[in-house]
Design a protein around this motif. Structure first.
Motif, PDB file in Angstrom:
ATOM      1  N   TYR A 128       0.798  -1.235   0.000  1.00  0.00           N
ATOM      2  CA  TYR A 128       0.000   0.000   0.000  1.00  0.00           C
ATOM      3  C   TYR A 128       0.831   1.287   0.000  1.00  0.00           C
ATOM      4  O   TYR A 128       0.259   2.371   0.081  1.00  0.00           O
ATOM      5  CB  TYR A 128      -0.971  -0.002   1.191  1.00  0.00           C
ATOM      6  CG  TYR A 128      -2.103  -0.982   1.018  1.00  0.00           C
ATOM      7  CD1 TYR A 128      -3.163  -0.697   0.164  1.00  0.00           C
ATOM      8  CD2 TYR A 128      -2.111  -2.200   1.685  1.00  0.00           C
ATOM      9  CE1 TYR A 128      -4.210  -1.602  -0.008  1.00  0.00           C
ATOM     10  CE2 TYR A 128      -3.149  -3.108   1.522  1.00  0.00           C
ATOM     11  CZ  TYR A 128      -4.197  -2.800   0.671  1.00  0.00           C
ATOM     12  OH  TYR A 128      -5.227  -3.685   0.502  1.00  0.00           O
ATOM     13  N   GLN A 133       0.076   5.109  -1.598  1.00  0.00           N
ATOM     14  CA  GLN A 133      -1.372   5.306  -1.638  1.00  0.00           C
ATOM     15  C   GLN A 133      -1.829   6.457  -0.744  1.00  0.00           C
ATOM     16  O   GLN A 133      -3.025   6.688  -0.603  1.00  0.00           O
ATOM     17  CB  GLN A 133      -2.088   4.020  -1.206  1.00  0.00           C
ATOM     18  CG  GLN A 133      -1.785   2.823  -2.076  1.00  0.00           C
ATOM     19  CD  GLN A 133      -2.359   2.970  -3.471  1.00  0.00           C
ATOM     20  OE1 GLN A 133      -3.509   3.361  -3.631  1.00  0.00           O
ATOM     21  NE2 GLN A 133      -1.566   2.677  -4.465  1.00  0.00           N
ATOM     22  N   LEU A 180      -6.154   2.939   5.846  1.00  0.00           N
ATOM     23  CA  LEU A 180      -5.897   1.533   5.576  1.00  0.00           C
ATOM     24  C   LEU A 180      -6.490   0.734   6.729  1.00  0.00           C
ATOM     25  O   LEU A 180      -6.174   0.981   7.898  1.00  0.00           O
ATOM     26  CB  LEU A 180      -4.399   1.250   5.468  1.00  0.00           C
ATOM     27  CG  LEU A 180      -3.990  -0.219   5.296  1.00  0.00           C
ATOM     28  CD1 LEU A 180      -4.579  -0.812   4.016  1.00  0.00           C
ATOM     29  CD2 LEU A 180      -2.472  -0.352   5.307  1.00  0.00           C
ATOM     30  N   GLY A 213      -7.668   0.711   1.334  1.00  0.00           N
ATOM     31  CA  GLY A 213      -7.756  -0.731   1.171  1.00  0.00           C
ATOM     32  C   GLY A 213      -7.809  -1.405   2.525  1.00  0.00           C
ATOM     33  O   GLY A 213      -7.904  -0.742   3.563  1.00  0.00           O
ATOM     34  N   ARG A 222     -15.159  -7.114  -0.891  1.00  0.00           N
ATOM     35  CA  ARG A 222     -14.737  -6.705  -2.242  1.00  0.00           C
ATOM     36  C   ARG A 222     -15.906  -6.145  -3.037  1.00  0.00           C
ATOM     37  O   ARG A 222     -15.728  -5.232  -3.844  1.00  0.00           O
ATOM     38  CB  ARG A 222     -14.066  -7.880  -2.951  1.00  0.00           C
ATOM     39  CG  ARG A 222     -12.699  -8.212  -2.355  1.00  0.00           C
ATOM     40  CD  ARG A 222     -12.069  -9.458  -2.990  1.00  0.00           C
ATOM     41  NE  ARG A 222     -10.755  -9.719  -2.422  1.00  0.00           N
ATOM     42  CZ  ARG A 222     -10.514 -10.584  -1.436  1.00  0.00           C
ATOM     43  NH1 ARG A 222     -11.520 -11.277  -0.870  1.00  0.00           N
ATOM     44  NH2 ARG A 222      -9.289 -10.748  -0.982  1.00  0.00           N
ATOM     45  N   VAL A 262     -13.878  -2.303  -1.967  1.00  0.00           N
ATOM     46  CA  VAL A 262     -12.660  -2.170  -1.163  1.00  0.00           C
ATOM     47  C   VAL A 262     -11.608  -3.143  -1.679  1.00  0.00           C
ATOM     48  O   VAL A 262     -11.878  -4.339  -1.847  1.00  0.00           O
ATOM     49  CB  VAL A 262     -12.957  -2.432   0.333  1.00  0.00           C
ATOM     50  CG1 VAL A 262     -11.673  -2.412   1.147  1.00  0.00           C
ATOM     51  CG2 VAL A 262     -13.941  -1.393   0.855  1.00  0.00           C
ATOM     52  N   HIS A 263     -10.415  -2.617  -1.942  1.00  0.00           N
ATOM     53  CA  HIS A 263      -9.284  -3.446  -2.362  1.00  0.00           C
ATOM     54  C   HIS A 263      -8.758  -4.190  -1.139  1.00  0.00           C
ATOM     55  O   HIS A 263      -8.339  -3.564  -0.167  1.00  0.00           O
ATOM     56  CB  HIS A 263      -8.189  -2.563  -2.971  1.00  0.00           C
ATOM     57  CG  HIS A 263      -6.964  -3.321  -3.326  1.00  0.00           C
ATOM     58  ND1 HIS A 263      -6.870  -4.075  -4.467  1.00  0.00           N
ATOM     59  CD2 HIS A 263      -5.794  -3.467  -2.676  1.00  0.00           C
ATOM     60  CE1 HIS A 263      -5.686  -4.639  -4.516  1.00  0.00           C
ATOM     61  NE2 HIS A 263      -5.010  -4.287  -3.438  1.00  0.00           N
ATOM     62  N   GLU A 291      -6.088  -7.008   0.401  1.00  0.00           N
ATOM     63  CA  GLU A 291      -4.862  -7.795   0.263  1.00  0.00           C
ATOM     64  C   GLU A 291      -4.782  -8.707   1.476  1.00  0.00           C
ATOM     65  O   GLU A 291      -4.592  -8.235   2.599  1.00  0.00           O
ATOM     66  CB  GLU A 291      -3.628  -6.898   0.194  1.00  0.00           C
ATOM     67  CG  GLU A 291      -3.519  -6.079  -1.059  1.00  0.00           C
ATOM     68  CD  GLU A 291      -3.031  -6.868  -2.270  1.00  0.00           C
ATOM     69  OE1 GLU A 291      -2.646  -8.054  -2.114  1.00  0.00           O
ATOM     70  OE2 GLU A 291      -3.040  -6.293  -3.370  1.00  0.00           O
TER      71      GLU A 291
END
Length: 190
Positions: free
Chosen positions: A46, A49, A121, A149, A166, A170-171, A173
């Motif tokens: 991230y 960002q 985040l 994210g 998702r 929202v991204h 990981e």
């Protein structure tokens, strides 16, 4: 993330009801060296960002979020599961259901610590049903902040939470995604 997957395989335990116990290194006793590498990985994923805040929910995500925040050089805000006398002023509020504790909570965060200028985040240890993360998303949206994210240590890929989060745009990981528990063994997605 191979280091995390190895720790899960070596020190994690599968219990009845699709419960993965990682309390020996992640969310009760904490392997700080491992969590530092997790924080470094979230930063790698991230960076660039514009993250200026990390948001998590008490209690298990706090340690992970704090170490990740050191890599970003930003503060951590954690959402509380109970109103306390030391929270003054107005709050954002949402509801979450804990998979682990099998109960619903009204979660809150002070409006003093989350606003429209923030690029947030989200960090948590697990993503299963998605309730905690959806609650965090709701709080961020109430504040007008931007969600950069979500960084998740372990996602149960066979459960509904990842798809739900998702679908909110929202991204996500996730550093270790579990495909299934098979005969008491952990099988990761490739």
């Amino acid at each position: 993330m191979k280091l995390l997957k190895d720790a899960i395989l070596e020190r994690g335990r599968v219990k009845d009801g699709d419960v993965l116990k990682v309390d020996a290194f992640l969310n009760h006793q904490m392997d700080v060296e491992l969590i530092n590498e997790i924080g470094r990985e979230f930063h790698r994923l991230y960076k660039g960002q514009g993250v200026n805040k990390i948001l998590t929910i008490e209690a298990s995500g706090i340690g992970i979020a704090c170490i990740a925040a050191q890599h970003f050089g930003v503060p951590v805000v954690f959402v509380k599961k109970t109103q306390s006398r030391n929270i003054d002023g107005e709050v954002y509020t949402s509801k979450v259901t804990s998979f682990t504790h099998q109960r619903e909570y009204d979660v809150i965060v002070s409006k003093n610590f989350l606003n429209e200028n923030d690029r947030v985040l989200l960090i948590d240890d697990f993503l299963a049903k998605g309730s905690a993360l959806l609650g965090l998303i709701e709080l961020v949206r109430q504040s007008g902040a931007t969600i950069v994210g979500a960084g998740i240590c372990i996602e149960k890929g066979f459960d509904t939470g990842g798809k739900l989060v998702r679908s909110e745009g929202v991204h996500v990981e996730s550093l270790a995604i579990i495909k299934e528990f098979k005969d008491g063994k952990i099988v990761f997605e490739d």
